[in-house]
Scaffold this active site. Structure first.
Site, PDB file in Angstrom:
ATOM      1  N   SER A   1      17.101  42.244   9.811  1.00  0.00           N
ATOM      2  CA  SER A   1      17.915  41.477  10.757  1.00  0.00           C
ATOM      3  C   SER A   1      18.315  42.306  11.952  1.00  0.00           C
ATOM      4  CB  SER A   1      19.212  41.032  10.065  1.00  0.00           C
ATOM      5  OG  SER A   1      18.942  40.184   8.993  1.00  0.00           O
TER       6      SER A   1
ATOM      7  N   GLU B   1      11.163  35.822  14.966  1.00  0.00           N
ATOM      8  CA  GLU B   1      11.391  36.782  16.044  1.00  0.00           C
ATOM      9  C   GLU B   1      10.505  37.996  15.752  1.00  0.00           C
ATOM     10  OE1 GLU B   1      15.443  38.363  15.811  1.00  0.00           O
ATOM     11  OE2 GLU B   1      15.622  38.215  17.968  1.00  0.00           O
TER      12      GLU B   1
ATOM     13  N   ASN C   1      20.453  38.119  16.305  1.00  0.00           N
ATOM     14  CA  ASN C   1      21.677  38.661  15.702  1.00  0.00           C
ATOM     15  C   ASN C   1      22.553  39.418  16.686  1.00  0.00           C
ATOM     16  OD1 ASN C   1      21.594  37.595  13.097  1.00  0.00           O
ATOM     17  ND2 ASN C   1      19.919  38.988  12.599  1.00  0.00           N
TER      18      ASN C   1
HETATM   19  N1  CAA Z   1      13.483  23.819   1.215  1.00  0.00           N
HETATM   20  C1  CAA Z   1      13.036  22.601   1.571  1.00  0.00           C
HETATM   21  N2  CAA Z   1      13.763  21.735   2.285  1.00  0.00           N
HETATM   22  C2  CAA Z   1      15.003  22.131   2.636  1.00  0.00           C
HETATM   23  C3  CAA Z   1      15.546  23.377   2.304  1.00  0.00           C
HETATM   24  C4  CAA Z   1      14.725  24.250   1.561  1.00  0.00           C
HETATM   25  N3  CAA Z   1      15.115  25.484   1.204  1.00  0.00           N
HETATM   26  N4  CAA Z   1      16.802  23.472   2.820  1.00  0.00           N
HETATM   27  C5  CAA Z   1      17.039  22.330   3.468  1.00  0.00           C
HETATM   28  N5  CAA Z   1      15.956  21.516   3.358  1.00  0.00           N
HETATM   29  C6  CAA Z   1      15.780  20.214   3.977  1.00  0.00           C
HETATM   30  C7  CAA Z   1      16.446  19.081   3.227  1.00  0.00           C
HETATM   31  O1  CAA Z   1      15.579  18.491   2.260  1.00  0.00           O
HETATM   32  C8  CAA Z   1      16.764  18.106   4.349  1.00  0.00           C
HETATM   33  O2  CAA Z   1      15.624  17.371   4.725  1.00  0.00           O
HETATM   34  P1  CAA Z   1      15.770  15.864   5.353  1.00  0.00           P
HETATM   35  O3  CAA Z   1      16.680  15.966   6.543  1.00  0.00           O
HETATM   36  O4  CAA Z   1      14.358  15.525   5.725  1.00  0.00           O
HETATM   37  O5  CAA Z   1      16.330  15.054   4.244  1.00  0.00           O
HETATM   38  C9  CAA Z   1      17.087  19.003   5.519  1.00  0.00           C
HETATM   39  O6  CAA Z   1      16.430  20.263   5.252  1.00  0.00           O
HETATM   40  C10 CAA Z   1      18.561  19.218   5.652  1.00  0.00           C
HETATM   41  O7  CAA Z   1      19.062  19.743   4.423  1.00  0.00           O
HETATM   42  P2  CAA Z   1      20.385  19.279   3.688  1.00  0.00           P
HETATM   43  O8  CAA Z   1      20.608  17.800   3.913  1.00  0.00           O
HETATM   44  O9  CAA Z   1      20.340  19.762   2.278  1.00  0.00           O
HETATM   45  O10 CAA Z   1      21.524  20.112   4.346  1.00  0.00           O
HETATM   46  P3  CAA Z   1      21.875  20.286   5.833  1.00  0.00           P
HETATM   47  O11 CAA Z   1      21.686  19.036   6.619  1.00  0.00           O
HETATM   48  O12 CAA Z   1      23.201  20.959   5.849  1.00  0.00           O
HETATM   49  O13 CAA Z   1      20.783  21.342   6.341  1.00  0.00           O
HETATM   50  C11 CAA Z   1      20.317  23.555   6.876  1.00  0.00           C
HETATM   51  C12 CAA Z   1      20.662  22.586   5.764  1.00  0.00           C
HETATM   52  C13 CAA Z   1      18.896  23.286   7.369  1.00  0.00           C
HETATM   53  C14 CAA Z   1      20.364  24.941   6.264  1.00  0.00           C
HETATM   54  C15 CAA Z   1      21.333  23.367   8.065  1.00  0.00           C
HETATM   55  O14 CAA Z   1      22.641  23.373   7.572  1.00  0.00           O
HETATM   56  C16 CAA Z   1      21.219  24.437   9.116  1.00  0.00           C
HETATM   57  O15 CAA Z   1      20.326  24.415   9.957  1.00  0.00           O
HETATM   58  N6  CAA Z   1      22.139  25.409   9.050  1.00  0.00           N
HETATM   59  C17 CAA Z   1      22.121  26.554   9.983  1.00  0.00           C
HETATM   60  C18 CAA Z   1      21.084  27.542   9.492  1.00  0.00           C
HETATM   61  C19 CAA Z   1      20.986  28.716  10.400  1.00  0.00           C
HETATM   62  O16 CAA Z   1      21.650  28.862  11.425  1.00  0.00           O
HETATM   63  N7  CAA Z   1      20.090  29.647   9.999  1.00  0.00           N
HETATM   64  C20 CAA Z   1      19.913  30.904  10.739  1.00  0.00           C
HETATM   65  C21 CAA Z   1      20.851  31.917  10.183  1.00  0.00           C
HETATM   66  S1  CAA Z   1      20.714  33.459  11.049  1.00  0.00           S
HETATM   67  C22 CAA Z   1      19.367  34.159  10.395  1.00  0.00           C
HETATM   68  O17 CAA Z   1      18.695  33.652   9.542  1.00  0.00           O
HETATM   69  C23 CAA Z   1      19.060  35.540  10.907  1.00  0.00           C
HETATM   70  C24 CAA Z   1      19.661  36.665  10.184  1.00  0.00           C
HETATM   71  O18 CAA Z   1      19.043  37.749  10.259  1.00  0.00           O
HETATM   72  C25 CAA Z   1      20.947  36.607   9.497  1.00  0.00           C
HETATM   73  P1  NAD Z   2      19.050  39.227  -0.988  1.00  0.00           P
HETATM   74  O1  NAD Z   2      20.180  40.089  -1.425  1.00  0.00           O
HETATM   75  O2  NAD Z   2      19.106  37.759  -1.246  1.00  0.00           O
HETATM   76  O3  NAD Z   2      17.677  39.764  -1.662  1.00  0.00           O
HETATM   77  C1  NAD Z   2      17.245  41.085  -1.625  1.00  0.00           C
HETATM   78  C2  NAD Z   2      16.290  41.284  -2.807  1.00  0.00           C
HETATM   79  O4  NAD Z   2      15.638  42.560  -2.673  1.00  0.00           O
HETATM   80  C3  NAD Z   2      17.004  41.304  -4.177  1.00  0.00           C
HETATM   81  O5  NAD Z   2      16.376  40.357  -5.031  1.00  0.00           O
HETATM   82  C4  NAD Z   2      16.796  42.736  -4.694  1.00  0.00           C
HETATM   83  O6  NAD Z   2      16.618  42.789  -6.094  1.00  0.00           O
HETATM   84  C5  NAD Z   2      15.521  43.129  -3.967  1.00  0.00           C
HETATM   85  N1  NAD Z   2      15.338  44.567  -3.781  1.00  0.00           N
HETATM   86  C6  NAD Z   2      16.272  45.471  -3.361  1.00  0.00           C
HETATM   87  N2  NAD Z   2      15.682  46.695  -3.268  1.00  0.00           N
HETATM   88  C7  NAD Z   2      14.365  46.541  -3.610  1.00  0.00           C
HETATM   89  C8  NAD Z   2      13.252  47.413  -3.665  1.00  0.00           C
HETATM   90  N3  NAD Z   2      13.360  48.718  -3.345  1.00  0.00           N
HETATM   91  N4  NAD Z   2      12.043  46.919  -4.039  1.00  0.00           N
HETATM   92  C9  NAD Z   2      11.922  45.605  -4.348  1.00  0.00           C
HETATM   93  N5  NAD Z   2      12.945  44.719  -4.323  1.00  0.00           N
HETATM   94  C10 NAD Z   2      14.152  45.193  -3.934  1.00  0.00           C
HETATM   95  O7  NAD Z   2      18.840  39.536   0.543  1.00  0.00           O
HETATM   96  P2  NAD Z   2      18.282  38.545   1.695  1.00  0.00           P
HETATM   97  O8  NAD Z   2      19.415  37.751   2.224  1.00  0.00           O
HETATM   98  O9  NAD Z   2      17.052  37.864   1.192  1.00  0.00           O
HETATM   99  O10 NAD Z   2      17.917  39.619   2.826  1.00  0.00           O
HETATM  100  C11 NAD Z   2      16.747  40.392   2.740  1.00  0.00           C
HETATM  101  C12 NAD Z   2      16.409  40.957   4.107  1.00  0.00           C
HETATM  102  O11 NAD Z   2      16.208  39.879   5.035  1.00  0.00           O
HETATM  103  C13 NAD Z   2      17.497  41.848   4.729  1.00  0.00           C
HETATM  104  O12 NAD Z   2      16.883  42.849   5.497  1.00  0.00           O
HETATM  105  C14 NAD Z   2      18.261  40.867   5.620  1.00  0.00           C
HETATM  106  O13 NAD Z   2      18.935  41.502   6.666  1.00  0.00           O
HETATM  107  C15 NAD Z   2      17.108  40.024   6.141  1.00  0.00           C
HETATM  108  N6  NAD Z   2      17.488  38.672   6.591  1.00  0.00           N
HETATM  109  C16 NAD Z   2      18.450  37.982   5.921  1.00  0.00           C
HETATM  110  C17 NAD Z   2      18.779  36.702   6.345  1.00  0.00           C
HETATM  111  C18 NAD Z   2      19.820  35.904   5.635  1.00  0.00           C
HETATM  112  O14 NAD Z   2      20.256  34.863   6.180  1.00  0.00           O
HETATM  113  N7  NAD Z   2      20.261  36.283   4.445  1.00  0.00           N
HETATM  114  C19 NAD Z   2      18.108  36.136   7.443  1.00  0.00           C
HETATM  115  C20 NAD Z   2      17.093  36.865   8.078  1.00  0.00           C
HETATM  116  C21 NAD Z   2      16.805  38.157   7.644  1.00  0.00           C
END
Ligand code: CAA
Ligand code: NAD
Length: 296
Positions: free
Chosen positions: A120, A153, A191
């Site tokens: 991330s 990305e 992020n």
């Molecule tokens: N597999 C298959 N389908 C899925 C699913 C999954 N894992 N999760 C959700 N869906 C589908 C559902 O079946 C549903 O489909 P329909 O609309 O066709 O019925 C749709 O997606 C919406 O799902 P839900 O009704 O269960 O729930 P929701 O409307 O709250 O949507 C969500 C769930 C798509 C996660 C929505 O809440 C959302 O977009 N949330 C924001 C997610 C976001 O911002 N993600 C980025 C995070 S940042 C990141 O990832 C980077 C990082 O490094 C941290």
């Molecule tokens: P998570 O905690 O759900 O899963 C991590 C997994 O890695 C665990 O099952 C753990 O057992 C396994 N693991 C740890 N060390 C290991 C090793 N040396 N070899 C094999 N397996 C190992 O974490 P996550 O949320 O899936 O995040 C994973 C990566 O993806 C991180 O770098 C995170 O920053 C990135 N990421 C997370 C998100 C998010 O929304 N959670 C979104 C985008 C990117």
């Protein structure tokens, strides 16, 4: 670089399982590796149920769903990755742990294989420096949940080659994703912008400006976000959010990126979000039963 024909995913948590699912749903044999066998059991269950959601909506045929599950193999042995064309790493967000893994992968994958990270925020250039093939190391950052979110990305390290970039971009497009490209600076694009907002939501709660429910409702209804920032933090994982803030703070050197003490305290308490049943919100509570009002 030849077309990618088989992939490896390391880390079977919420991201790795979703990335492995995408590979299998797009016809590629996938090895999913996790050191924790229970994580592999959870990953298999979540992949099956996600595929079933696509099948029940008519977006995937029953046969394509079963074929995808057949293409997926789970293992705890990294050596099973010896013949794949790309490994996508999705383990814990820690530079030291990722570097150790990249160094191991460098020794056990074929020399032409790409080593991609779903990190991330962590420097791709520094991950690449733990291998002998920095030209083949790249950031391939999926969004959560990978089967649904439209973006990947792509982050080029200082030495990433054009061939590695093109092959990675082609794979993301094969998965049906739109691609954006970022230079290799802490937090990249998404992020760099998203996490300070989430951190600010924690400060808003910490300083008593409002309740968690109103902060989330304010941002959901006021800015049309699908989830409020605190709800989203629970969805991402508070440990992941904290690790990203630490990378932003250290990498960009500005106090505005200092993690909110409340976020730190929740992580210290093991309140990691949905994956632990409790974060900002408590997901262990039985859902409230809404009783119909008696008719007059
Ligand atoms: N597999 C298959 N389908 C899925 C699913 C999954 N894992 N999760 C959700 N869906 C589908 C559902 O079946 C549903 O489909 P329909 O609309 O066709 O019925 C749709 O997606 C919406 O799902 P839900 O009704 O269960 O729930 P929701 O409307 O709250 O949507 C969500 C769930 C798509 C996660 C929505 O809440 C959302 O977009 N949330 C924001 C997610 C976001 O911002 N993600 C980025 C995070 S940042 C990141 O990832 C980077 C990082 O490094 C941290
Ligand atoms: P998570 O905690 O759900 O899963 C991590 C997994 O890695 C665990 O099952 C753990 O057992 C396994 N693991 C740890 N060390 C290991 C090793 N040396 N070899 C094999 N397996 C190992 O974490 P996550 O949320 O899936 O995040 C994973 C990566 O993806 C991180 O770098 C995170 O920053 C990135 N990421 C997370 C998100 C998010 O929304 N959670 C979104 C985008 C990117």
């Amino acid at each position: 670089m030849d077309e990618i024909q088989a992939i490896g995913v390391v880390g079977g948590g919420q991201m790795g399982s979703g990335i492995a699912q995408l590979g299998a749903m797009h016809g590629l044999p996938v090895w999913l590796v996790d050191t924790d066998p229970e994580a592999l059991v959870r990953a298999t269950k979540s992949i099956s149920s996600s595929i079933q959601r696509f099948v029940s909506k008519g977006q995937l045929s029953q046969k394509a769903g079963s074929d995808a599950l057949r293409l997926l193999r789970c293992t705890s042995n990294l050596e099973d990755l010896s013949s794949v064309d790309i490994v996508i790493e999705a383990i814990v967000e820690s530079e030291d742990v990722k570097k150790r893994l990249f160094s191991q992968l460098d020794k056990m994958t074929k020399p032409s294989a790409i080593l991609a990270s779903n990190t991330s925020s962590i420097s791709i250039t520094r991950l690449a420096s733990s291998t002998s093939r920095p030209r083949q190391v790249i950031g391939m950052h999926f969004m959560n949940p990978p089967p649904i979110m439209r973006l990947v990305e792509i982050v080029r390290g200082a030495d990433t080659s054009d061939e590695t970039f093109s092959a990675t971009k082609a794979l993301a497009e094969r998965f049906g994703k739109a691609v954006v490209c970022s230079q290799d600076y802490a937090g990249f694009i998404v992020n760099r912008i998203l996490m300070p907002m989430i951190n600010e939501a924690f400060f808003t709660l910490y300083t008593g400006v409002s309740t968690k429910e109103d902060i989330d409702a304010g941002m959901k209804l006021g800015t049309n976000h699908p989830m409020g920032p605190l709800e989203l933090a629970d969805f991402i994982g508070l440990d992941v959010c904290l690790s990203i803030m630490k990378v932003l703070h250290a990498g960009l050197g500005d106090s505005k990126y200092a993690p909110c003490p409340l976020l730190v305290q929740y992580v210290d308490a093991g309140r990691l979000g949905r994956k632990r049943g409790i974060g900002v919100y408590d997901y262990r509570k039985a859902p409230e039963v809404v009783k119909p009002k008696p008719s007059l």
